[in-house]
Design an enzyme around this catalytic site. Structure first.
Site, PDB file in Angstrom:
ATOM      1  N   GLU A 164       0.829  -1.192   0.000  1.00  0.00           N
ATOM      2  CA  GLU A 164       0.000   0.000   0.000  1.00  0.00           C
ATOM      3  C   GLU A 164       0.871   1.253   0.000  1.00  0.00           C
ATOM      4  O   GLU A 164       2.046   1.198   0.396  1.00  0.00           O
ATOM      5  CB  GLU A 164      -0.898   0.050   1.240  1.00  0.00           C
TER       6      GLU A 164
ATOM      7  N   GLU B 148      -8.531  -1.697   7.864  1.00  0.00           N
ATOM      8  CA  GLU B 148      -9.055  -3.001   8.256  1.00  0.00           C
ATOM      9  C   GLU B 148     -10.380  -2.819   8.980  1.00  0.00           C
ATOM     10  O   GLU B 148     -10.759  -1.705   9.345  1.00  0.00           O
ATOM     11  CB  GLU B 148      -8.073  -3.748   9.170  1.00  0.00           C
TER      12      GLU B 148
ATOM     13  N   GLU C  48     -11.541   0.715  10.519  1.00  0.00           N
ATOM     14  CA  GLU C  48     -10.361   1.511  10.857  1.00  0.00           C
ATOM     15  C   GLU C  48      -9.769   2.178   9.615  1.00  0.00           C
ATOM     16  O   GLU C  48      -9.687   1.566   8.550  1.00  0.00           O
ATOM     17  CB  GLU C  48      -9.314   0.626  11.537  1.00  0.00           C
TER      18      GLU C  48
ATOM     19  N   HIS D 262       2.673   0.020  16.905  1.00  0.00           N
ATOM     20  CA  HIS D 262       1.349  -0.230  16.322  1.00  0.00           C
ATOM     21  C   HIS D 262       0.308  -0.673  17.349  1.00  0.00           C
ATOM     22  O   HIS D 262      -0.757  -1.148  16.975  1.00  0.00           O
ATOM     23  CB  HIS D 262       1.440  -1.250  15.176  1.00  0.00           C
TER      24      HIS D 262
ATOM     25  N   ARG E 265     -15.348  -7.305  16.218  1.00  0.00           N
ATOM     26  CA  ARG E 265     -15.532  -7.574  17.646  1.00  0.00           C
ATOM     27  C   ARG E 265     -15.641  -6.257  18.385  1.00  0.00           C
ATOM     28  O   ARG E 265     -15.525  -5.184  17.799  1.00  0.00           O
ATOM     29  CB  ARG E 265     -14.325  -8.348  18.187  1.00  0.00           C
TER      30      ARG E 265
END
Length: 450
Positions: A200, A287, A275, A235, A291
């Site tokens: 990406e 992504e 997200e 991250h 949940r």
């Protein structure tokens, strides 16, 4: 409505779900490893079942033991919390085969969104803006160079099955690409058993913004606004805010509407989080988590809606309790993740908590499963609690957070509380002027002075 819910998790999230069940008049069963026999959720549940020794693979990830616990206790639904089996499609399928409701989306939706490449394709089809990049997995260096040249350097190589920053490498030029590609594939294979990677465009100074969405499984979807999760290290999120200091009402409504329509079109059921990276006024999908998120309390604070209640209601066939017009945003909320780690080195700090005192007062919430005398086992995630603060606006929220952090006492172990006491006084944080790289740069600068 369900008669009895088994909570397939531990720590603060198990306790969070347990409280929601009690408020709804639902009986609770918790499972636990031998290391968690004295945990707070075990003490407060109606029933508990020991499912194995401390290692997660032998207890909290042991699907057969959890299904057996459901059958022994008569639980008719399972809430997976977050982590462990919460995004395991096989687990959802097995529960369905045993006529036990998985409080979450279908196994098929978990599979689609769990594969980063397929998730990106699906997002694009649903009208969600995506980061420019490869259409699918990149198999060799020649193809990687072609894709990178098309979208322009720098680029980031990501594991298709990845998460948590593993299998991610940045290449700033063609000279970097060969090593970055090989390293990313090697890391992905070792961490996830799948070395597929994709490429990406690498954004230089983006924010990490996520949208909380819900679907009823029958073509309706809503959003509960966004959270700004840009303060991260390796991250991993550290500090989350709702709403984002970077968005205005129009941007929120625009991206929220896109995401709500997407989950409706998908026929998605339950809670999800879409997200994005956000830079120069543009959103780029990265992504979707299928949940409940660790940081869900900040959304609850600004909407006044219990998201776990909503999960249980949707899973039981009751549909959504609100329409989009019912959801109003009130004030500002910040969550700090309190980890049992050294505040500078982030080395885990298991051990016995000798004194535990939480702050109180208007707008203060602490989600934690620990207590004075509790021994933190060395086998699991280091999160021991979350401090959530709400105010009428961001300035009031920050002042309240500063006061709450001063009151919070955890003795006997190292925690990340000192980090947050530093951050709350930093002018960049006070101004909301930060991106996903800010915290690591700050920590590196701090390390250089000590």
């Amino acid at each position: 409505m369900f008669q009895k819910i088994l909570i397939a998790n531990r720590g603060e999230i198990a306790l969070r779900v347990l409280r929601a069940c009690k408020e709804l008049g639902i009986q609770t069963v918790v499972v636990h490893s031998t290391a968690d026999a004295d945990a707070m959720h075990v003490r407060l549940a109606d029933e508990s079942v020991c499912i194995g020794p401390p290692p997660s693979r032998d207890s909290y990830l042991n699907i057969h033991q959890i299904v057996a616990a459901c059958e022994i206790t008569g639980a008719d639904a399972v809430h997976p919390g977050y982590g462990f089996l919460s995004e395991n499609a096989k687990f959802a399928d097995i529960l369905a085969a045993h006529n036990i409701t998985f409080i979450g989306p279908s196994g098929d939706h978990i599979r689609v969104m769990g594969d980063k490449i397929e998730a990106k394709r699906t997002a694009k089809r649903l009208g969600i803006p995506v980061v420019p990049g490869s259409e699918g997995a990149v198999t060799d260096e020649k193809e990687a160079k072609r894709v990178a040249a098309e979208i322009g350097y720098p680029v980031i190589i990501k594991a298709s099955a990845g998460g948590g920053g593993r299998g991610m490498k940045v290449a700033h030029s063609e000279d970097d690409l060969e090593v970055a590609l090989a390293t990313a594939r090697s890391e992905a294979g070792a961490a996830f058993g799948d070395d597929a990677v994709y490429i990406e465009k690498y954004l230089e100074k983006p924010r990490h913004i996520e949208l909380q969405v819900f679907g009823d499984g029958a073509g309706k979807g809503v959003h509960f606004g966004e959270r700004d999760c840009s303060l991260q290290r390796r991250h991993q999120k550290v500090w989350e805010e709702a709403n984002s200091p970077a968005l205005n009402t129009e941007a929120r409504a625009r991206i929220g509407g896109i995401c709500a329509n997407a989950v409706a079109d998908l026929g998605y059921s339950g809670a999800g989080t879409v997200e994005f990276l956000y830079e120069n006024g543009e959103f780029y999908f990265i992504e979707m988590n299928t949940r409940l998120q660790v940081e869900h309390p900040v959304t609850e604070a600004i909407t006044g809606i219990d998201l776990v209640h909503e999960q249980i209601r949707v899973a039981s066939g009751g549909g959504l309790s609100v329409t989009q017009d019912d959801i109003k945003f009130n004030g500002h909320a910040i969550e700090c993740r309190i980890n049992a780690e050294d505040a500078r080195t982030f080395v885990p700090s298991p051990g016995t908590i000798t004194h535990f005192h939480t702050p109180g007062g208007l707008g203060i919430r602490v989600d934690s499963g620990v207590y004075s005398g509790y021994r933190i086992p060395p086998y699991y995630d280091s999160l021991i609690g979350k401090l959530i603060v709400h105010g009428r606006n961001r300035v009031e929220c920050m002042m309240r957070l500063r006061r709450a952090l001063d009151e919070f006492v955890v003795d006997g172990i190292n925690t990340t509380l000192p980090l947050f006491r530093d951050l709350v006084g930093n002018p960049d944080i006070a101004n909301g002027d930060y991106d996903i790289h800010w915290l690591e740069k700050y920590l590196a600068a701090e390390a250089a002075t000590h």
